[in-house]
Design a protein around this motif. Structure first.
Motif, PDB file in Angstrom:
ATOM      1  N   GLY A 180       0.742  -1.153  -0.083  1.00  0.00           N
ATOM      2  CA  GLY A 180       0.005   0.011   0.159  1.00  0.00           C
ATOM      3  C   GLY A 180       0.722   1.193   0.029  1.00  0.00           C
ATOM      4  N   GLN A 181       0.447   2.165   0.808  1.00  0.00           N
ATOM      5  CA  GLN A 181       0.983   3.396   0.770  1.00  0.00           C
ATOM      6  C   GLN A 181       2.274   3.551   1.497  1.00  0.00           C
ATOM      7  N   LEU A 182       2.663   2.769   2.266  1.00  0.00           N
ATOM      8  CA  LEU A 182       4.007   2.887   3.000  1.00  0.00           C
ATOM      9  C   LEU A 182       5.216   2.759   2.320  1.00  0.00           C
ATOM     10  N   ALA A 183       6.063   3.766   2.316  1.00  0.00           N
ATOM     11  CA  ALA A 183       7.340   3.869   1.484  1.00  0.00           C
ATOM     12  C   ALA A 183       8.480   3.064   2.069  1.00  0.00           C
ATOM     13  N   ALA A 184       9.424   2.558   1.297  1.00  0.00           N
ATOM     14  CA  ALA A 184      10.640   2.072   1.809  1.00  0.00           C
ATOM     15  C   ALA A 184      11.317   2.841   3.239  1.00  0.00           C
ATOM     16  N   GLU A 185      11.339   4.053   2.706  1.00  0.00           N
ATOM     17  CA  GLU A 185      12.040   4.946   3.888  1.00  0.00           C
ATOM     18  C   GLU A 185      11.233   5.023   5.148  1.00  0.00           C
ATOM     19  N   HIS A 186       9.987   4.669   5.038  1.00  0.00           N
ATOM     20  CA  HIS A 186       9.198   4.714   6.322  1.00  0.00           C
ATOM     21  C   HIS A 186       9.462   3.373   6.957  1.00  0.00           C
ATOM     22  N   VAL A 187       9.278   2.308   6.369  1.00  0.00           N
ATOM     23  CA  VAL A 187       9.517   1.016   6.586  1.00  0.00           C
ATOM     24  C   VAL A 187      10.778   0.772   7.380  1.00  0.00           C
ATOM     25  N   ALA A 188      11.956   1.660   7.082  1.00  0.00           N
ATOM     26  CA  ALA A 188      13.137   1.527   7.409  1.00  0.00           C
ATOM     27  C   ALA A 188      13.283   2.162   9.151  1.00  0.00           C
ATOM     28  N   THR A 189      12.033   2.807   9.277  1.00  0.00           N
ATOM     29  CA  THR A 189      11.795   3.598  10.845  1.00  0.00           C
ATOM     30  C   THR A 189      11.606   2.500  11.577  1.00  0.00           C
ATOM     31  N   ILE A 190      11.193   1.076  11.282  1.00  0.00           N
ATOM     32  CA  ILE A 190      10.613   0.434  12.296  1.00  0.00           C
ATOM     33  C   ILE A 190      11.877  -0.225  12.869  1.00  0.00           C
ATOM     34  N   SER A 191      11.503  -0.427  14.282  1.00  0.00           N
ATOM     35  CA  SER A 191      12.653  -1.254  15.161  1.00  0.00           C
ATOM     36  C   SER A 191      12.186  -2.527  15.630  1.00  0.00           C
ATOM     37  N   ALA A 192      10.955  -2.592  16.004  1.00  0.00           N
ATOM     38  CA  ALA A 192      10.503  -3.896  16.384  1.00  0.00           C
ATOM     39  C   ALA A 192      10.562  -5.078  15.247  1.00  0.00           C
ATOM     40  N   PRO A 193      10.578  -6.318  15.669  1.00  0.00           N
ATOM     41  CA  PRO A 193      10.743  -7.391  14.745  1.00  0.00           C
ATOM     42  C   PRO A 193       9.544  -7.515  13.825  1.00  0.00           C
TER      43      PRO A 193
ATOM     44  N   ALA B 258      14.584  -2.681   3.426  1.00  0.00           N
ATOM     45  CA  ALA B 258      14.573  -1.592   4.008  1.00  0.00           C
ATOM     46  C   ALA B 258      14.747  -2.117   5.681  1.00  0.00           C
ATOM     47  N   LEU B 259      14.134  -2.972   5.909  1.00  0.00           N
ATOM     48  CA  LEU B 259      14.380  -3.836   7.207  1.00  0.00           C
ATOM     49  C   LEU B 259      15.726  -4.205   7.495  1.00  0.00           C
ATOM     50  N   GLU B 260      16.064  -4.978   6.564  1.00  0.00           N
ATOM     51  CA  GLU B 260      17.460  -5.324   6.779  1.00  0.00           C
ATOM     52  C   GLU B 260      18.592  -4.104   6.807  1.00  0.00           C
ATOM     53  N   GLY B 261      18.476  -3.367   5.985  1.00  0.00           N
ATOM     54  CA  GLY B 261      19.146  -1.980   6.105  1.00  0.00           C
ATOM     55  C   GLY B 261      19.223  -1.290   7.496  1.00  0.00           C
ATOM     56  N   ALA B 262      18.107  -1.282   8.005  1.00  0.00           N
ATOM     57  CA  ALA B 262      17.773  -0.794   9.341  1.00  0.00           C
ATOM     58  C   ALA B 262      18.495  -1.491  10.316  1.00  0.00           C
ATOM     59  N   GLY B 263      18.640  -2.833  10.032  1.00  0.00           N
ATOM     60  CA  GLY B 263      18.964  -3.715  11.215  1.00  0.00           C
ATOM     61  C   GLY B 263      17.853  -4.287  11.822  1.00  0.00           C
ATOM     62  N   THR B 264      16.775  -4.338  11.504  1.00  0.00           N
ATOM     63  CA  THR B 264      15.539  -4.938  12.086  1.00  0.00           C
ATOM     64  C   THR B 264      15.234  -6.144  11.859  1.00  0.00           C
ATOM     65  N   GLU B 265      15.148  -6.947  12.749  1.00  0.00           N
ATOM     66  CA  GLU B 265      15.042  -8.456  12.628  1.00  0.00           C
ATOM     67  C   GLU B 265      13.660  -8.672  11.969  1.00  0.00           C
ATOM     68  N   ASN B 266      13.804  -9.555  10.845  1.00  0.00           N
ATOM     69  CA  ASN B 266      12.626  -9.575   9.925  1.00  0.00           C
ATOM     70  C   ASN B 266      12.466 -11.178   9.418  1.00  0.00           C
ATOM     71  N   ASP B 267      11.293 -11.368   9.023  1.00  0.00           N
ATOM     72  CA  ASP B 267      11.049 -12.867   8.430  1.00  0.00           C
ATOM     73  C   ASP B 267      10.094 -12.535   7.226  1.00  0.00           C
ATOM     74  N   ILE B 268      10.592 -12.217   6.126  1.00  0.00           N
ATOM     75  CA  ILE B 268       9.588 -11.750   5.118  1.00  0.00           C
ATOM     76  C   ILE B 268       9.654 -13.095   4.085  1.00  0.00           C
ATOM     77  N   VAL B 269       8.405 -13.568   3.693  1.00  0.00           N
ATOM     78  CA  VAL B 269       8.477 -14.889   2.904  1.00  0.00           C
ATOM     79  C   VAL B 269       7.432 -14.612   1.729  1.00  0.00           C
TER      80      VAL B 269
END
Length: 226
Positions: free
Chosen positions: A141-154, A177-188
Protein backbone atom coordinates in the motif's frame (compact mmCIF):
# COMPACT_ATOMS: atom_id res chain seq x y z
CA UNK A 1 -15.37 -13.04 31.03
CA UNK A 2 -15.97 -9.77 29.17
CA UNK A 3 -18.40 -9.77 26.21
CA UNK A 4 -16.80 -10.15 22.75
CA UNK A 5 -18.14 -6.86 21.35
CA UNK A 6 -16.17 -3.86 22.59
CA UNK A 7 -17.35 -0.25 22.37
CA UNK A 8 -15.74 2.56 24.29
CA UNK A 9 -12.72 4.82 24.34
CA UNK A 10 -9.13 4.58 25.50
CA UNK A 11 -6.20 6.99 25.30
CA UNK A 12 -8.41 9.48 23.45
CA UNK A 13 -9.30 7.10 20.62
CA UNK A 14 -12.33 5.00 19.81
CA UNK A 15 -12.48 1.34 20.80
CA UNK A 16 -14.92 -0.48 18.57
CA UNK A 17 -14.31 -4.13 17.77
CA UNK A 18 -14.28 -7.76 18.75
CA UNK A 19 -12.36 -9.36 21.61
CA UNK A 20 -11.46 -13.07 21.53
CA UNK A 21 -10.37 -14.39 24.92
CA UNK A 22 -8.52 -17.54 25.93
CA UNK A 23 -10.35 -20.10 28.00
CA UNK A 24 -10.11 -19.58 31.76
CA UNK A 25 -6.65 -20.48 32.94
CA UNK A 26 -5.28 -20.79 29.39
CA UNK A 27 -3.91 -17.27 28.87
CA UNK A 28 -0.23 -16.93 28.03
CA UNK A 29 -0.23 -13.27 29.11
CA UNK A 30 0.29 -11.79 25.64
CA UNK A 31 -2.07 -9.75 23.47
CA UNK A 32 -2.58 -9.50 19.72
CA UNK A 33 -4.28 -6.91 17.53
CA UNK A 34 -5.78 -8.53 14.41
CA UNK A 35 -6.55 -5.98 11.68
CA UNK A 36 -9.21 -6.46 9.02
CA UNK A 37 -8.95 -6.70 5.25
CA UNK A 38 -10.49 -3.97 3.09
CA UNK A 39 -13.85 -5.76 3.34
CA UNK A 40 -14.31 -4.72 6.97
CA UNK A 41 -14.56 -6.72 10.17
CA UNK A 42 -15.83 -9.94 8.60
CA UNK A 43 -16.39 -13.35 10.25
CA UNK A 44 -13.12 -14.75 8.89
CA UNK A 45 -11.13 -12.04 10.70
CA UNK A 46 -12.96 -12.76 13.94
CA UNK A 47 -12.15 -16.43 13.36
CA UNK A 48 -8.44 -15.60 13.12
CA UNK A 49 -8.73 -13.89 16.51
CA UNK A 50 -10.48 -16.95 17.94
CA UNK A 51 -7.71 -19.18 16.62
CA UNK A 52 -5.18 -17.04 18.43
CA UNK A 53 -7.31 -17.09 21.59
CA UNK A 54 -7.22 -20.89 21.42
CA UNK A 55 -3.42 -20.56 21.53
CA UNK A 56 -3.62 -18.47 24.70
CA UNK A 57 -3.53 -14.93 23.25
CA UNK A 58 -5.98 -12.16 24.10
CA UNK A 59 -6.87 -11.09 20.54
CA UNK A 60 -8.67 -7.88 19.65
CA UNK A 61 -9.99 -6.94 16.19
CA UNK A 62 -10.63 -3.20 15.76
CA UNK A 63 -13.62 -2.45 13.53
CA UNK A 64 -12.09 0.35 11.47
CA UNK A 65 -15.24 0.82 9.37
CA UNK A 66 -17.45 0.95 12.47
CA UNK A 67 -20.15 -1.45 11.40
CA UNK A 68 -19.77 -1.19 7.63
CA UNK A 69 -18.90 -4.38 5.72
CA UNK A 70 -18.39 -4.58 1.95
CA UNK A 71 -19.52 -7.45 -0.27
CA UNK A 72 -18.15 -6.26 -3.61
CA UNK A 73 -14.63 -5.11 -4.54
CA UNK A 74 -15.79 -1.67 -5.67
CA UNK A 75 -17.53 -1.14 -2.35
CA UNK A 76 -14.47 -2.35 -0.41
CA UNK A 77 -12.22 -0.07 -2.46
CA UNK A 78 -14.49 2.89 -1.64
CA UNK A 79 -14.34 2.14 2.08
CA UNK A 80 -10.56 1.74 1.99
CA UNK A 81 -10.05 5.01 0.12
CA UNK A 82 -12.37 6.88 2.48
CA UNK A 83 -10.64 5.50 5.57
CA UNK A 84 -8.81 8.14 7.60
CA UNK A 85 -5.57 6.23 8.08
CA UNK A 86 -4.38 8.53 10.87
CA UNK A 87 -7.54 7.79 12.84
CA UNK A 88 -7.21 4.08 12.05
CA UNK A 89 -3.63 4.00 13.34
CA UNK A 90 -4.70 5.93 16.44
CA UNK A 91 -7.38 3.31 17.12
CA UNK A 92 -4.86 0.50 16.67
CA UNK A 93 -2.33 2.08 19.02
CA UNK A 94 -5.03 2.86 21.58
CA UNK A 95 -6.00 -0.81 21.45
CA UNK A 96 -2.38 -1.80 22.10
CA UNK A 97 -2.39 0.37 25.21
CA UNK A 98 -5.83 -0.92 26.23
CA UNK A 99 -4.65 -4.53 26.17
CA UNK A 100 -1.70 -3.58 28.36
CA UNK A 101 -3.38 -1.16 30.75
CA UNK A 102 -6.84 -2.68 31.12
CA UNK A 103 -6.17 -6.37 30.49
CA UNK A 104 -2.64 -6.74 31.83
CA UNK A 105 -1.02 -7.95 28.60
CA UNK A 106 2.73 -8.03 29.22
CA UNK A 107 3.48 -7.85 25.48
CA UNK A 108 1.42 -7.03 22.38
CA UNK A 109 1.84 -7.97 18.73
CA UNK A 110 0.00 -6.66 15.69
CA UNK A 111 -1.00 -8.57 12.58
CA UNK A 112 -3.20 -7.65 9.65
CA UNK A 113 -4.34 -8.72 6.23
CA UNK A 114 -4.52 -6.71 2.99
CA UNK A 115 -5.42 -3.19 4.22
CA UNK A 116 -4.64 -4.48 7.70
CA UNK A 117 -1.21 -5.63 6.56
CA UNK A 118 -0.24 -2.14 5.46
CA UNK A 119 -1.72 -0.65 8.64
CA UNK A 120 0.34 -3.13 10.67
CA UNK A 121 3.52 -1.70 9.16
CA UNK A 122 2.26 1.86 9.43
CA UNK A 123 1.42 1.49 13.12
CA UNK A 124 4.86 0.04 13.76
CA UNK A 125 6.53 3.16 12.38
CA UNK A 126 5.07 5.33 15.12
CA UNK A 127 7.45 6.24 17.98
CA UNK A 128 6.33 4.73 21.26
CA UNK A 129 3.82 2.46 19.54
CA UNK A 130 4.12 -0.17 22.25
CA UNK A 131 4.13 -2.89 19.59
CA UNK A 132 6.58 -5.67 20.41
CA UNK A 133 6.40 -7.46 17.04
CA UNK A 134 4.33 -7.52 13.87
CA UNK A 135 3.25 -9.83 11.07
CA UNK A 136 1.94 -8.20 7.89
CA UNK A 137 0.01 -10.33 5.42
CA UNK A 138 0.16 -9.00 1.83
CA UNK A 139 0.22 -5.41 3.04
CA UNK A 140 2.18 -2.91 0.98
CA UNK A 141 0.00 0.00 0.00
CA UNK A 142 1.01 3.52 0.87
CA UNK A 143 4.05 2.81 3.04
CA UNK A 144 7.30 3.78 1.34
CA UNK A 145 10.57 1.92 1.98
CA UNK A 146 12.06 4.86 3.87
CA UNK A 147 9.17 4.69 6.33
CA UNK A 148 9.50 0.92 6.68
CA UNK A 149 13.15 1.55 7.57
CA UNK A 150 12.05 3.42 10.71
CA UNK A 151 10.55 0.24 12.22
CA UNK A 152 12.67 -1.17 15.02
CA UNK A 153 10.45 -3.97 16.37
CA UNK A 154 10.71 -7.39 14.67
CA UNK A 155 8.60 -7.76 11.52
CA UNK A 156 7.35 -10.89 9.77
CA UNK A 157 5.68 -10.68 6.38
CA UNK A 158 3.75 -13.15 4.24
CA UNK A 159 3.21 -12.38 0.56
CA UNK A 160 2.19 -14.21 -2.59
CA UNK A 161 4.31 -14.43 -5.74
CA UNK A 162 1.17 -14.03 -7.89
CA UNK A 163 -0.15 -10.99 -6.02
CA UNK A 164 -0.45 -8.36 -8.73
CA UNK A 165 -1.21 -5.59 -6.22
CA UNK A 166 2.07 -6.16 -4.36
CA UNK A 167 4.74 -7.26 -6.86
CA UNK A 168 7.81 -9.15 -5.75
CA UNK A 169 9.92 -6.01 -6.20
CA UNK A 170 7.89 -4.26 -3.51
CA UNK A 171 8.29 -7.22 -1.16
CA UNK A 172 12.04 -7.16 -1.81
CA UNK A 173 12.07 -3.42 -1.04
CA UNK A 174 10.33 -3.99 2.30
CA UNK A 175 12.83 -6.72 3.20
CA UNK A 176 15.79 -4.59 2.10
CA UNK A 177 14.55 -1.59 4.11
CA UNK A 178 14.24 -3.68 7.26
CA UNK A 179 17.61 -5.35 6.77
CA UNK A 180 19.24 -2.00 6.05
CA UNK A 181 17.86 -0.68 9.33
CA UNK A 182 19.09 -3.72 11.22
CA UNK A 183 15.53 -4.77 12.07
CA UNK A 184 14.95 -8.47 12.63
CA UNK A 185 12.58 -9.75 9.98
CA UNK A 186 11.13 -12.86 8.37
CA UNK A 187 9.70 -11.87 4.98
CA UNK A 188 8.42 -14.79 2.88
CA UNK A 189 7.13 -14.75 -0.69
CA UNK A 190 4.98 -17.84 -1.26
CA UNK A 191 5.35 -19.32 -4.72
CA UNK A 192 2.01 -19.68 -6.52
CA UNK A 193 0.01 -17.76 -3.90
CA UNK A 194 -2.17 -14.77 -4.75
CA UNK A 195 -3.47 -11.83 -2.76
CA UNK A 196 -5.72 -12.96 0.13
CA UNK A 197 -4.20 -16.45 0.10
CA UNK A 198 -4.86 -16.81 3.86
CA UNK A 199 -8.62 -16.16 3.62
CA UNK A 200 -10.55 -19.47 3.27
CA UNK A 201 -13.67 -17.64 2.09
CA UNK A 202 -11.97 -16.29 -1.04
CA UNK A 203 -11.13 -17.93 -4.34
CA UNK A 204 -7.46 -17.03 -3.86
CA UNK A 205 -7.16 -19.23 -0.75
CA UNK A 206 -3.94 -21.25 -0.88
CA UNK A 207 -4.09 -23.97 1.77
CA UNK A 208 -0.38 -24.75 1.81
CA UNK A 209 0.74 -21.13 2.05
CA UNK A 210 -1.93 -20.38 4.66
CA UNK A 211 -0.87 -23.32 6.82
CA UNK A 212 2.83 -22.48 6.61
CA UNK A 213 2.28 -18.79 7.36
CA UNK A 214 0.18 -19.73 10.39
CA UNK A 215 2.96 -22.01 11.64
CA UNK A 216 5.50 -19.23 11.14
CA UNK A 217 3.22 -16.74 12.86
CA UNK A 218 2.82 -18.88 15.97
CA UNK A 219 6.58 -19.39 16.13
CA UNK A 220 7.13 -15.64 15.67
CA UNK A 221 4.84 -14.72 18.53
CA UNK A 222 6.35 -17.36 20.79
CA UNK A 223 9.77 -15.90 20.09
CA UNK A 224 8.89 -12.24 20.54
CA UNK A 225 5.87 -12.08 22.84
CA UNK A 226 6.28 -14.95 25.29
Amino acid sequence: MAPPVVRGEHAGALLDGYLAQPAEGASNGAGLIVIQEWWGLTPDIREVAERYAAEGYLAYCPDLYHGEVADEPDEARKHALMLDRESAVAEILAAVRWLREEHGARSVGVTGFCLGGSLTLEAMTRPGSGIDAGHAYYGGGQLAAEHVATISAPVAGSYGSLDESIPAEQVDAIRAALEGAGTENDIVLYDGARHAFFNPTREAYHAEAAADSWRRSLAWWRRHLL
